[in-house]
Design a protein around this motif. Structure first.
Motif, PDB file in Angstrom:
ATOM      1  N   ASP A  15       3.606 -19.953  -9.683  1.00  0.00           N
ATOM      2  CA  ASP A  15       2.787 -20.171 -10.874  1.00  0.00           C
ATOM      3  C   ASP A  15       1.645 -19.159 -10.920  1.00  0.00           C
ATOM      4  N   TRP A  16       1.827 -18.109 -11.682  1.00  0.00           N
ATOM      5  CA  TRP A  16       0.792 -17.093 -11.896  1.00  0.00           C
ATOM      6  C   TRP A  16       0.308 -17.134 -13.344  1.00  0.00           C
ATOM      7  N   THR A  17       0.333 -18.316 -13.940  1.00  0.00           N
ATOM      8  CA  THR A  17      -0.015 -18.440 -15.356  1.00  0.00           C
ATOM      9  C   THR A  17      -1.491 -18.177 -15.629  1.00  0.00           C
ATOM     10  N   ALA A  18      -2.336 -18.303 -14.623  1.00  0.00           N
ATOM     11  CA  ALA A  18      -3.772 -18.098 -14.827  1.00  0.00           C
ATOM     12  C   ALA A  18      -4.165 -16.627 -14.778  1.00  0.00           C
ATOM     13  N   TRP A  19      -3.210 -15.760 -14.465  1.00  0.00           N
ATOM     14  CA  TRP A  19      -3.561 -14.380 -14.177  1.00  0.00           C
ATOM     15  C   TRP A  19      -2.765 -13.376 -15.004  1.00  0.00           C
ATOM     16  N   THR A  20      -3.193 -12.116 -14.911  1.00  0.00           N
ATOM     17  CA  THR A  20      -2.456 -11.008 -15.510  1.00  0.00           C
ATOM     18  C   THR A  20      -1.636 -10.329 -14.428  1.00  0.00           C
ATOM     19  N   VAL A  21      -0.372 -10.087 -14.712  1.00  0.00           N
ATOM     20  CA  VAL A  21       0.536  -9.488 -13.737  1.00  0.00           C
ATOM     21  C   VAL A  21       0.785  -8.028 -14.112  1.00  0.00           C
ATOM     22  N   VAL A  22       0.619  -7.159 -13.139  1.00  0.00           N
ATOM     23  CA  VAL A  22       0.868  -5.723 -13.313  1.00  0.00           C
ATOM     24  C   VAL A  22       1.861  -5.286 -12.237  1.00  0.00           C
ATOM     25  N   PRO A  23       2.490  -4.118 -12.416  1.00  0.00           N
ATOM     26  CA  PRO A  23       3.369  -3.630 -11.346  1.00  0.00           C
ATOM     27  C   PRO A  23       2.574  -3.377 -10.065  1.00  0.00           C
ATOM     28  N   GLY A  24       3.274  -3.428  -8.925  1.00  0.00           N
ATOM     29  CA  GLY A  24       2.626  -3.058  -7.677  1.00  0.00           C
ATOM     30  C   GLY A  24       1.955  -1.696  -7.817  1.00  0.00           C
ATOM     31  N   LEU A  25       0.730  -1.599  -7.348  1.00  0.00           N
ATOM     32  CA  LEU A  25      -0.036  -0.367  -7.504  1.00  0.00           C
ATOM     33  C   LEU A  25       0.413   0.673  -6.484  1.00  0.00           C
ATOM     34  N   MET A  26       0.193   1.952  -6.807  1.00  0.00           N
ATOM     35  CA  MET A  26       0.686   3.052  -5.986  1.00  0.00           C
ATOM     36  C   MET A  26      -0.423   4.091  -5.829  1.00  0.00           C
ATOM     37  N   ASP A  27      -0.781   4.389  -4.593  1.00  0.00           N
ATOM     38  CA  ASP A  27      -1.796   5.404  -4.288  1.00  0.00           C
ATOM     39  C   ASP A  27      -1.080   6.622  -3.713  1.00  0.00           C
ATOM     40  N   MET A  28      -1.204   7.756  -4.387  1.00  0.00           N
ATOM     41  CA  MET A  28      -0.457   8.947  -4.016  1.00  0.00           C
ATOM     42  C   MET A  28      -1.216   9.890  -3.084  1.00  0.00           C
ATOM     43  N   HIS A  29      -2.343   9.435  -2.532  1.00  0.00           N
ATOM     44  CA  HIS A  29      -3.056  10.271  -1.555  1.00  0.00           C
ATOM     45  C   HIS A  29      -3.810   9.360  -0.591  1.00  0.00           C
ATOM     46  N   THR A  30      -3.138   9.012   0.510  1.00  0.00           N
ATOM     47  CA  THR A  30      -3.764   8.170   1.531  1.00  0.00           C
ATOM     48  C   THR A  30      -3.596   8.796   2.907  1.00  0.00           C
ATOM     49  N   HIS A  31      -4.362   8.253   3.860  1.00  0.00           N
ATOM     50  CA  HIS A  31      -4.252   8.615   5.276  1.00  0.00           C
ATOM     51  C   HIS A  31      -4.367   7.318   6.079  1.00  0.00           C
ATOM     52  N   ILE A  32      -3.341   6.489   5.979  1.00  0.00           N
ATOM     53  CA  ILE A  32      -3.404   5.127   6.507  1.00  0.00           C
ATOM     54  C   ILE A  32      -3.431   5.091   8.032  1.00  0.00           C
ATOM     55  N   SER A  33      -2.868   6.084   8.669  1.00  0.00           N
ATOM     56  CA  SER A  33      -2.789   6.056  10.132  1.00  0.00           C
ATOM     57  C   SER A  33      -4.113   6.335  10.820  1.00  0.00           C
ATOM     58  N   GLU A  34      -5.132   6.667  10.043  1.00  0.00           N
ATOM     59  CA  GLU A  34      -6.406   7.060  10.647  1.00  0.00           C
ATOM     60  C   GLU A  34      -7.561   6.209  10.141  1.00  0.00           C
ATOM     61  N   GLU A  35      -8.619   6.132  10.959  1.00  0.00           N
ATOM     62  CA  GLU A  35      -9.808   5.381  10.592  1.00  0.00           C
ATOM     63  C   GLU A  35     -10.581   6.110   9.510  1.00  0.00           C
ATOM     64  N   ALA A  36     -11.472   5.392   8.855  1.00  0.00           N
ATOM     65  CA  ALA A  36     -12.316   6.005   7.831  1.00  0.00           C
ATOM     66  C   ALA A  36     -13.196   7.082   8.458  1.00  0.00           C
ATOM     67  N   GLU A  37     -13.553   8.050   7.627  1.00  0.00           N
ATOM     68  CA  GLU A  37     -14.358   9.194   8.063  1.00  0.00           C
ATOM     69  C   GLU A  37     -15.708   8.740   8.635  1.00  0.00           C
ATOM     70  N   THR A  38     -16.167   9.434   9.669  1.00  0.00           N
ATOM     71  CA  THR A  38     -17.487   9.172  10.255  1.00  0.00           C
ATOM     72  C   THR A  38     -18.184  10.501  10.521  1.00  0.00           C
ATOM     73  N   ALA A  39     -19.390  10.430  11.076  1.00  0.00           N
ATOM     74  CA  ALA A  39     -20.127  11.640  11.415  1.00  0.00           C
ATOM     75  C   ALA A  39     -19.551  12.349  12.630  1.00  0.00           C
ATOM     76  N   ASP A  40     -18.698  11.660  13.391  1.00  0.00           N
ATOM     77  CA  ASP A  40     -18.137  12.224  14.623  1.00  0.00           C
ATOM     78  C   ASP A  40     -16.894  13.040  14.288  1.00  0.00           C
ATOM     79  N   ILE A  41     -17.022  14.355  14.242  1.00  0.00           N
ATOM     80  CA  ILE A  41     -15.897  15.207  13.851  1.00  0.00           C
ATOM     81  C   ILE A  41     -14.785  15.208  14.900  1.00  0.00           C
ATOM     82  N   ALA A  42     -15.102  14.796  16.125  1.00  0.00           N
ATOM     83  CA  ALA A  42     -14.095  14.762  17.187  1.00  0.00           C
ATOM     84  C   ALA A  42     -13.407  13.408  17.299  1.00  0.00           C
ATOM     85  N   ALA A  43     -13.708  12.477  16.394  1.00  0.00           N
ATOM     86  CA  ALA A  43     -13.179  11.113  16.501  1.00  0.00           C
ATOM     87  C   ALA A  43     -11.667  11.049  16.646  1.00  0.00           C
ATOM     88  N   PRO A  44     -10.878  11.852  15.904  1.00  0.00           N
ATOM     89  CA  PRO A  44      -9.416  11.741  16.061  1.00  0.00           C
ATOM     90  C   PRO A  44      -8.928  12.018  17.474  1.00  0.00           C
TER      91      PRO A  44
END
Length: 428
Positions: free
Chosen positions: A70-99
């Motif tokens: 029952d999704w009657t209370a909501w608006t349904v859209v197609p699954g969203l798609m992000d065409m530029h990600t880097h999922i295998s890595e942590e978010a950027e920090t000040a530590d350039i050697a973090a990887p």
């Protein structure tokens, strides 16, 4: 790290299994048909074996013999798609050697957590365009595909094709720092080495090739406006990838690097920060896609300033942010093919939908912005017959949001339900 890993383990089973033979019907209060641009009301979406089999007005008979959501209370859209990600890595920090400080085992857990957050944010498909530790993204994709961990459908680049010391390297390190070979899988100089590394990366199972055509904002010692590969070298990557049936995405900030990459035949330009009118005209002529991460500049300015990131990085971010957004507006007006891409990993994973409001602010209608993250993103991938809209025969990727995104596109951040390939996703 231990706390984060524990949280991931507790939430590891975020995809609620549905028996393969069971029919599921989603009763949608409103449903956005991105193909026609129409908002439909009171719809029944029938799902079998992970695919949509019918979309029709709701009736009492529509749910007979099926599991009804029952999704009657909501608006349904197609699954969203992000065409530029880097999922295998942590978010950027000040530590350039973090990887370099993260073990392969740690990176596996980090990638799994980021994949879960991305899926729960409504992004059922991503194009993951590079990782410092070569092939970590391939392992993550394969684990998701095998059902071992939850996450979006991933199309991955495997490693960066980059010049020595270029925008795809870990730069700015203290003298004498040794970067292990696993972080330099795609480092190339000259046409022959480019071809060799493209073959190697694709032989390891990558879905596309990522070429770093210019310097980068977040790579110390490189300049976004400066080309790093010749047109011939980029063309060699395109030709070699085509032999495998694959496309090339080009990281390119500077105007000359962008034009070299377009003429060389790349599928998409990533960032496009300093694009000029000639570059925009070339994109239209060649049908090249633009994937512009126009949210990130604000995040880098705020967090980078607060956390004392490199002055060089902050300077380059300031020089490119407004220019990128103005170029994006021109590209929209000119009719350039545009796909949604956020550079997730610069900012914390799972916040991808923040960019929709920026795209509308800089020239798109809400429908155009949503299409860029659904049917248009599928076209960029060459998967428009399988993904990108809620239609019979396509993957059953559906997202429920709290309000009408055609009136307020920022409500795509208010996720109420996610289904990937017919499987409901448990939200935290």
């Amino acid at each position: 790290m231990k706390k984060a890993v524990t949280a991931w383990l507790l939430a590891a089973a975020v995809v609620a299994p549905v028996h393969a033979a069971e029919r599921t019907v989603v009763h949608a209060g409103h449903l956005l048909d991105v193909d026609s641009g129409k908002m439909l009301t009171d719809q029944a979406v029938s799902i079998e074996a992970g695919k949509v089999v019918a979309v029709q007005p709701w009736s009492a008979d529509a749910g007979k013999g099926a599991r009804v959501l029952d999704w009657t209370a909501w608006t349904v859209v197609p699954g969203l798609m992000d065409m530029h990600t880097h999922i295998s890595e942590e978010a950027e920090t000040a530590d350039i050697a973090a990887p370099l400080k993260i073990s392969p085992a740690q990176q596996a857990f980090i990638g799994a957590m980021n994949a879960r957050k991305t899926l729960q944010a409504g992004f059922t498909t991503v194009r993951d365009v590079g990782v410092y530790r070569g092939f970590a993204d391939i392992a993550l994709r394969d684990a998701i595909n095998a059902g071992e961990i939850p996450g979006p459908r991933m199309f991955v680049a495997g490693a960066y094709i980059t010049v020595p010391g270029g925008g795809g390297e870990i730069t700015g390190l203290p003298p004498g720092t040794v970067v292990p070979p696993e972080f330099r899988q795609g480092v190339s100089r000259g046409v022959d080495q480019v071809r060799h590394n493209v073959d190697k990366i694709l032989d390891h199972g990558a879905d596309l090739i990522k070429v770093i055509a210019t310097g980068a904002v977040l790579a110390n010692g490189t300049e976004p406006g400066k080309p790093e590969f010749t047109e011939a070298e980029i063309h060699a990557a395109v030709v070699e990838a085509a032999k495998h049936g694959k496309f090339v995405a080009a990281h390119a900030h500077g105007a000359e690097g962008i034009k070299r990459a377009i003429r060389a035949g790349v599928r998409s330009i990533e960032h496009g920060s300093l694009i000029d009118d000639e570059g925009i005209a070339l994109m239209v002529k060649h049908g090249t896609w633009l994937v512009a991460d126009i949210y990130d500049g604000d995040y880098i300015e705020e967090i980078g300033t607060r956390d004392h990131w490199s002055p060089e990085i902050l300077r380059k971010n300031e020089e490119t942010t407004l220019a990128q957004r103005e170029g994006f507006r021109k590209a929209v007006k000119a009719g350039v093919h545009l796909a949604f891409g956020t550079d997730a990993g610069v900012y914390p994973h799972g916040q991808n939908a923040r960019q929709f409001a920026y795209m509308v602010r800089w020239g798109m209608t809400p429908l155009q912005a949503i299409r860029s993250a659904t049917i248009d993103a599928a076209r960029l991938l060459g998967k428009e017959k399988e993904l990108g809209s809620i239609a019979p025969g396509k993957a059953a990727d559906l997202v429920a949001v709290a309000c009408d995104p055609l009136h307020d596109v920022d409500c795509l951040r208010q996720i109420r339900g996610v289904i990937k390939a017919g499987q409901p996703v448990a939200l935290e």
